[in-house]
Design a protein around this motif. Structure first.
Motif, PDB file in Angstrom:
ATOM      1  N   ILE A   1      44.837  43.711  49.348  1.00 52.14           N
ATOM      2  CA  ILE A   1      43.459  44.222  48.781  1.00 52.14           C
ATOM      3  C   ILE A   1      43.766  44.270  47.338  1.00 52.14           C
ATOM      4  CG2 ILE A   1      42.589  46.918  48.232  1.00 52.14           C
ATOM      5  CD1 ILE A   1      43.671  47.454  51.214  1.00 52.14           C
ATOM      6  N   VAL A   2      44.711  44.427  46.680  1.00 53.05           N
ATOM      7  CA  VAL A   2      45.148  44.137  45.231  1.00 53.05           C
ATOM      8  C   VAL A   2      44.452  42.689  44.827  1.00 53.05           C
ATOM      9  CG1 VAL A   2      46.776  44.027  43.420  1.00 53.05           C
ATOM     10  CG2 VAL A   2      46.847  45.951  45.134  1.00 53.05           C
ATOM     11  N   ASP A   3      45.091  41.724  45.591  1.00 55.13           N
ATOM     12  CA  ASP A   3      44.822  40.289  45.244  1.00 55.13           C
ATOM     13  C   ASP A   3      42.822  40.207  45.315  1.00 55.13           C
ATOM     14  OD1 ASP A   3      47.083  39.535  45.116  1.00 55.13           O
ATOM     15  OD2 ASP A   3      47.225  39.079  46.962  1.00 55.13           O
ATOM     16  N   TYR A   4      42.362  40.926  46.326  1.00 56.54           N
ATOM     17  CA  TYR A   4      40.963  40.904  46.558  1.00 56.54           C
ATOM     18  C   TYR A   4      40.261  41.836  45.482  1.00 56.54           C
ATOM     19  CZ  TYR A   4      36.467  41.358  49.072  1.00 56.54           C
ATOM     20  OH  TYR A   4      35.045  40.882  49.372  1.00 56.54           O
ATOM     21  N   ASN A   5      40.783  42.620  44.908  1.00 58.40           N
ATOM     22  CA  ASN A   5      40.000  43.291  44.013  1.00 58.40           C
ATOM     23  C   ASN A   5      40.268  42.588  42.516  1.00 58.40           C
ATOM     24  OD1 ASN A   5      39.009  45.576  45.211  1.00 58.40           O
ATOM     25  ND2 ASN A   5      40.950  46.790  45.076  1.00 58.40           N
ATOM     26  N   ASN A   6      41.547  41.974  42.386  1.00 60.69           N
ATOM     27  CA  ASN A   6      41.625  41.306  41.195  1.00 60.69           C
ATOM     28  C   ASN A   6      40.596  40.157  41.047  1.00 60.69           C
ATOM     29  OD1 ASN A   6      43.538  42.983  40.235  1.00 60.69           O
ATOM     30  ND2 ASN A   6      45.133  41.635  41.093  1.00 60.69           N
ATOM     31  N   LYS A   7      40.171  39.593  42.353  1.00 59.53           N
ATOM     32  CA  LYS A   7      39.149  38.414  42.140  1.00 59.53           C
ATOM     33  C   LYS A   7      37.566  38.856  41.215  1.00 59.53           C
ATOM     34  CE  LYS A   7      40.020  36.313  46.516  1.00 59.53           C
ATOM     35  NZ  LYS A   7      39.322  35.770  48.027  1.00 59.53           N
TER      36      LYS A   7
END
Length: 93
Positions: free
Chosen positions: A84-90
């Motif tokens: 989720i963190v990686d996805y939001n950082n995109k």
């Protein structure tokens, strides 16, 4: 839906939750269980959750190897918090 599923996980003792589609509908005010399948399918495709089949119901009958036969199935929802963190950082840039 993502945050709802995460809130249903009793961390740290459990790594997944297993509410039925009907239960999710009743808690979130969604009319159709198919909507839950559509949403969780989308989250799964994005690798934000993992969905596995679970077995909960039984007729109390046993197979040849003396294992309990399960007849009703549910879904186990694993929320992939690190993804989720990686996805939001995109989308920050």
């Amino acid at each position: 839906m993502l945050y709802y599923l995460e809130s249903r996980i009793a961390r740290p003792s459990k790594l997944f939750c297993y509410p039925s589609r009907e239960f999710i509908c009743s808690e979130l005010g969604i009319k159709s269980p198919k909507t839950i399948s559509t949403i969780t399918g989308s989250l799964s495709e994005k690798k934000l959750i993992r969905v596995e089949e679970g077995r909960v119901g039984t007729t109390l009958q046993y197979d040849e190897e003396d294992r309990l036969i399960r007849t009703k199935f549910n879904k186990n929802y694993f929320v992939e918090v690190d993804k989720i963190v990686d996805y939001n950082n995109k989308f920050k840039d």
